[in-house]
Design a protein around this motif. Sequence first.
Motif, PDB file in Angstrom:
ATOM      1  N   SER A 186       3.912   7.987   7.440  1.00 32.76           N
ATOM      2  CA  SER A 186       4.331   6.901   8.318  1.00 32.76           C
ATOM      3  C   SER A 186       5.370   6.028   7.628  1.00 32.76           C
ATOM      4  CB  SER A 186       3.118   6.060   8.721  1.00 32.76           C
ATOM      5  OG  SER A 186       3.499   4.946   9.496  1.00 32.76           O
ATOM      6  N   GLY A 187       5.087   5.626   6.387  1.00 37.35           N
ATOM      7  CA  GLY A 187       6.036   4.812   5.644  1.00 37.35           C
ATOM      8  C   GLY A 187       7.323   5.554   5.363  1.00 37.35           C
ATOM      9  N   ARG A 188       7.214   6.829   4.979  1.00 37.45           N
ATOM     10  CA  ARG A 188       8.407   7.636   4.706  1.00 37.45           C
ATOM     11  C   ARG A 188       9.302   7.711   5.940  1.00 37.45           C
ATOM     12  NH1 ARG A 188       8.726  13.413   4.644  1.00 37.45           N
ATOM     13  NH2 ARG A 188       7.568  13.200   6.598  1.00 37.45           N
ATOM     14  N   ASP A 189       8.690   7.997   7.102  1.00 40.15           N
ATOM     15  CA  ASP A 189       9.478   8.149   8.325  1.00 40.15           C
ATOM     16  C   ASP A 189      10.094   6.830   8.777  1.00 40.15           C
ATOM     17  OD1 ASP A 189       8.753  10.776   8.217  1.00 40.15           O
ATOM     18  OD2 ASP A 189       7.435  10.733   9.974  1.00 40.15           O
ATOM     19  N   LEU A 190       9.346   5.726   8.632  1.00 36.53           N
ATOM     20  CA  LEU A 190       9.916   4.432   8.983  1.00 36.53           C
ATOM     21  C   LEU A 190      11.083   4.097   8.050  1.00 36.53           C
ATOM     22  CD1 LEU A 190      10.026   1.785  10.533  1.00 36.53           C
ATOM     23  CD2 LEU A 190       8.235   0.892   9.005  1.00 36.53           C
ATOM     24  N   GLY A 191      10.933   4.382   6.758  1.00 33.97           N
ATOM     25  CA  GLY A 191      12.022   4.137   5.818  1.00 33.97           C
ATOM     26  C   GLY A 191      13.272   4.900   6.187  1.00 33.97           C
ATOM     27  N   ARG A 192      13.103   6.166   6.573  1.00 36.87           N
ATOM     28  CA  ARG A 192      14.265   6.981   6.965  1.00 36.87           C
ATOM     29  C   ARG A 192      14.913   6.430   8.245  1.00 36.87           C
ATOM     30  NH1 ARG A 192      12.149  13.201   5.806  1.00 36.87           N
ATOM     31  NH2 ARG A 192      12.273  13.051   3.518  1.00 36.87           N
ATOM     32  N   GLY A 212       0.847  -1.177   0.000  1.00 36.87           N
ATOM     33  CA  GLY A 212       0.000   0.000   0.000  1.00 36.87           C
ATOM     34  C   GLY A 212       0.886   1.231   0.000  1.00 36.87           C
ATOM     35  N   ILE A 213       0.295   2.405   0.199  1.00 31.65           N
ATOM     36  CA  ILE A 213       1.096   3.623   0.085  1.00 31.65           C
ATOM     37  C   ILE A 213       2.141   3.722   1.188  1.00 31.65           C
ATOM     38  CG2 ILE A 213      -0.516   5.093   1.388  1.00 31.65           C
ATOM     39  CD1 ILE A 213       0.175   7.315  -0.695  1.00 31.65           C
ATOM     40  N   ALA A 214       1.859   3.168   2.391  1.00 31.64           N
ATOM     41  CA  ALA A 214       2.849   3.215   3.463  1.00 31.64           C
ATOM     42  C   ALA A 214       4.050   2.339   3.127  1.00 31.64           C
ATOM     43  CB  ALA A 214       2.216   2.775   4.784  1.00 31.64           C
ATOM     44  N   GLY A 215       3.803   1.109   2.681  1.00 32.08           N
ATOM     45  CA  GLY A 215       4.900   0.219   2.342  1.00 32.08           C
ATOM     46  C   GLY A 215       5.722   0.734   1.184  1.00 32.08           C
ATOM     47  N   VAL A 216       5.058   1.288   0.185  1.00 30.55           N
ATOM     48  CA  VAL A 216       5.776   1.824  -0.975  1.00 30.55           C
ATOM     49  C   VAL A 216       6.611   3.035  -0.570  1.00 30.55           C
ATOM     50  CG1 VAL A 216       5.467   2.984  -3.196  1.00 30.55           C
ATOM     51  CG2 VAL A 216       4.176   0.906  -2.678  1.00 30.55           C
ATOM     52  N   ALA A 217       6.048   3.933   0.256  1.00 25.94           N
ATOM     53  CA  ALA A 217       6.812   5.100   0.707  1.00 25.94           C
ATOM     54  C   ALA A 217       8.026   4.674   1.519  1.00 25.94           C
ATOM     55  CB  ALA A 217       5.918   6.018   1.537  1.00 25.94           C
ATOM     56  N   CYS A 218       7.880   3.628   2.336  1.00 25.96           N
ATOM     57  CA  CYS A 218       8.999   3.099   3.108  1.00 25.96           C
ATOM     58  C   CYS A 218      10.083   2.564   2.173  1.00 25.96           C
ATOM     59  CB  CYS A 218       8.500   1.999   4.043  1.00 25.96           C
ATOM     60  SG  CYS A 218       9.778   1.232   5.063  1.00 25.96           S
ATOM     61  N   ALA A 219       9.688   1.780   1.188  1.00 26.63           N
ATOM     62  CA  ALA A 219      10.653   1.194   0.253  1.00 26.63           C
ATOM     63  C   ALA A 219      11.342   2.262  -0.585  1.00 26.63           C
ATOM     64  CB  ALA A 219       9.945   0.179  -0.646  1.00 26.63           C
ATOM     65  N   VAL A 220      10.625   3.321  -0.946  1.00 27.89           N
ATOM     66  CA  VAL A 220      11.224   4.412  -1.706  1.00 27.89           C
ATOM     67  C   VAL A 220      12.375   5.041  -0.923  1.00 27.89           C
ATOM     68  CG1 VAL A 220      10.828   6.766  -2.538  1.00 27.89           C
ATOM     69  CG2 VAL A 220       9.239   4.946  -3.159  1.00 27.89           C
ATOM     70  N   GLU A 221      12.142   5.313   0.376  1.00 23.03           N
ATOM     71  CA  GLU A 221      13.188   5.936   1.192  1.00 23.03           C
ATOM     72  C   GLU A 221      14.393   5.022   1.344  1.00 23.03           C
ATOM     73  OE1 GLU A 221      13.415   9.048   2.362  1.00 23.03           O
ATOM     74  OE2 GLU A 221      11.564   9.437   1.259  1.00 23.03           O
ATOM     75  N   LEU A 222      14.155   3.740   1.552  1.00 21.75           N
ATOM     76  CA  LEU A 222      15.260   2.793   1.687  1.00 21.75           C
ATOM     77  C   LEU A 222      16.070   2.713   0.391  1.00 21.75           C
ATOM     78  CD1 LEU A 222      13.284   0.086   3.643  1.00 21.75           C
ATOM     79  CD2 LEU A 222      15.339   1.239   4.485  1.00 21.75           C
ATOM     80  N   THR A 223      15.382   2.687  -0.739  1.00 17.46           N
ATOM     81  CA  THR A 223      16.063   2.624  -2.029  1.00 17.46           C
ATOM     82  C   THR A 223      16.901   3.871  -2.265  1.00 17.46           C
ATOM     83  OG1 THR A 223      14.298   1.231  -2.938  1.00 17.46           O
ATOM     84  CG2 THR A 223      15.703   2.388  -4.511  1.00 17.46           C
ATOM     85  N   ARG A 224      16.356   5.031  -1.933  1.00 14.13           N
ATOM     86  CA  ARG A 224      17.112   6.278  -2.088  1.00 14.13           C
ATOM     87  C   ARG A 224      18.378   6.274  -1.236  1.00 14.13           C
ATOM     88  NH1 ARG A 224      12.004  10.528  -1.726  1.00 14.13           N
ATOM     89  NH2 ARG A 224      11.367  10.360  -3.926  1.00 14.13           N
ATOM     90  N   ALA A 225      18.303   5.602  -0.072  1.00 10.43           N
ATOM     91  CA  ALA A 225      19.449   5.545   0.827  1.00 10.43           C
ATOM     92  C   ALA A 225      20.434   4.442   0.440  1.00 10.43           C
ATOM     93  CB  ALA A 225      18.979   5.327   2.257  1.00 10.43           C
ATOM     94  N   GLY A 226      20.142   3.698  -0.624  1.00  6.77           N
ATOM     95  CA  GLY A 226      21.033   2.651  -1.072  1.00  6.77           C
ATOM     96  C   GLY A 226      20.877   1.333  -0.346  1.00  6.77           C
ATOM     97  N   VAL A 227      19.755   1.158   0.365  1.00  9.76           N
ATOM     98  CA  VAL A 227      19.503  -0.094   1.083  1.00  9.76           C
ATOM     99  C   VAL A 227      18.745  -1.042   0.151  1.00  9.76           C
ATOM    100  CG1 VAL A 227      18.393  -1.176   3.070  1.00  9.76           C
ATOM    101  CG2 VAL A 227      19.417   1.106   3.294  1.00  9.76           C
ATOM    102  N   PRO A 228      19.260  -2.234  -0.127  1.00  7.99           N
ATOM    103  CA  PRO A 228      18.524  -3.183  -0.972  1.00  7.99           C
ATOM    104  C   PRO A 228      17.195  -3.575  -0.322  1.00  7.99           C
ATOM    105  CG  PRO A 228      20.819  -3.839  -0.723  1.00  7.99           C
ATOM    106  CD  PRO A 228      20.577  -2.740   0.271  1.00  7.99           C
ATOM    107  N   VAL A 229      16.128  -3.562  -1.111  1.00  9.32           N
ATOM    108  CA  VAL A 229      14.787  -3.782  -0.580  1.00  9.32           C
ATOM    109  C   VAL A 229      14.071  -4.852  -1.392  1.00  9.32           C
ATOM    110  CG1 VAL A 229      12.536  -2.724  -0.115  1.00  9.32           C
ATOM    111  CG2 VAL A 229      14.606  -1.389   0.179  1.00  9.32           C
TER     112      VAL A 229
END
Length: 313
Positions: free
Chosen positions: A300-306, A7-24
């Motif tokens: 929520s997803g963005r902040d958890l990803g960060r 959903g939008i929370a999970g996708v926002a979380c994965a986006v932040e992790l990907t931007r930070a170079g974390v494999p997701v």
Amino acid sequence: MVVVGAGIAGVACAVELTRAGVPVELRERGRVPGGRMASRRFDGRPADLGAAYFTVDDPDFAAVVDRWRAAGLAREWTDTFVAYGPDGRREVPGPVRWAAPCGLRSLVEHLARELPVTVDRLVLGVEPGPAVDGGRCAAVALAMPGPQAALLLDPALTEATRAVQAQRWAPALSGVLRFPSRAWADFRGAFVNDHPLLALVCDDGDRRGDGAPVLVAHTTAEFAGRHLTQPTAAGPAIEEAVRDLFGLPEPADLVHVHRWTYARPVEGPTDRTHHLDDDGIGLAGDAFGGRSRVQAAWRSGRDLGRALATRLG
């Protein structure tokens, strides 16, 4: 790193992790991303089955919405609903509600367009370590309603278990009704107060911008709770209630009912946007802080990803 729920929370979380170079790895049990920003096509035309609209007051989310608008995926819909109640009908001004011509699911798909999403993937359990279905990973994010997350958690994960047990959720049914013609008085969306069955009705043709004679009705939690085992059987009652509310003479020529066992959070933490414990288990979704639920889920997803990127980085 595994994120469960696209959903939008999970996708926002994965986006932040990907931007930070974390494999997701992003895993979704359904056939498509979207979660409760769900839409389904009927004779080629989409109708929103879950979230009815979204509002914006967070500057960072507004930047995301601007990109959706520039891509032709989102548009300002209305700042005025009507309300039906014991005293009749009245207009209710409010914030600008946004809609999506191709359905709200298209917005989640746009966010996820560069992510490795695996659909039709049912996760059976999350264990200390952390581990998903027995496979070790750096951390796990569960982006879903608390009761669904609880089914995946090993009892040894006490912090996460307490966090999901603090959430309370209400069910709803969504009924899509297509009529032969637009025979109702002009409105965009209608709050229905003190009704035994209806809570919200949206003019999907107005919301979509194509003028189609389609209404989407959302029921009360009490009515939905009595029909969760056989939601389709509730279709005639939903149609009758909508026709009675708007005085419609003709029956609908299409009625589809969708069940949401966990439609909306009614109790959850308001002092934080996510949960991340020492076991490496994170939780995100609209149960965390904020009345604007789509925006709250994204944040929520963005902040958890960060937070995960900082810990893993």
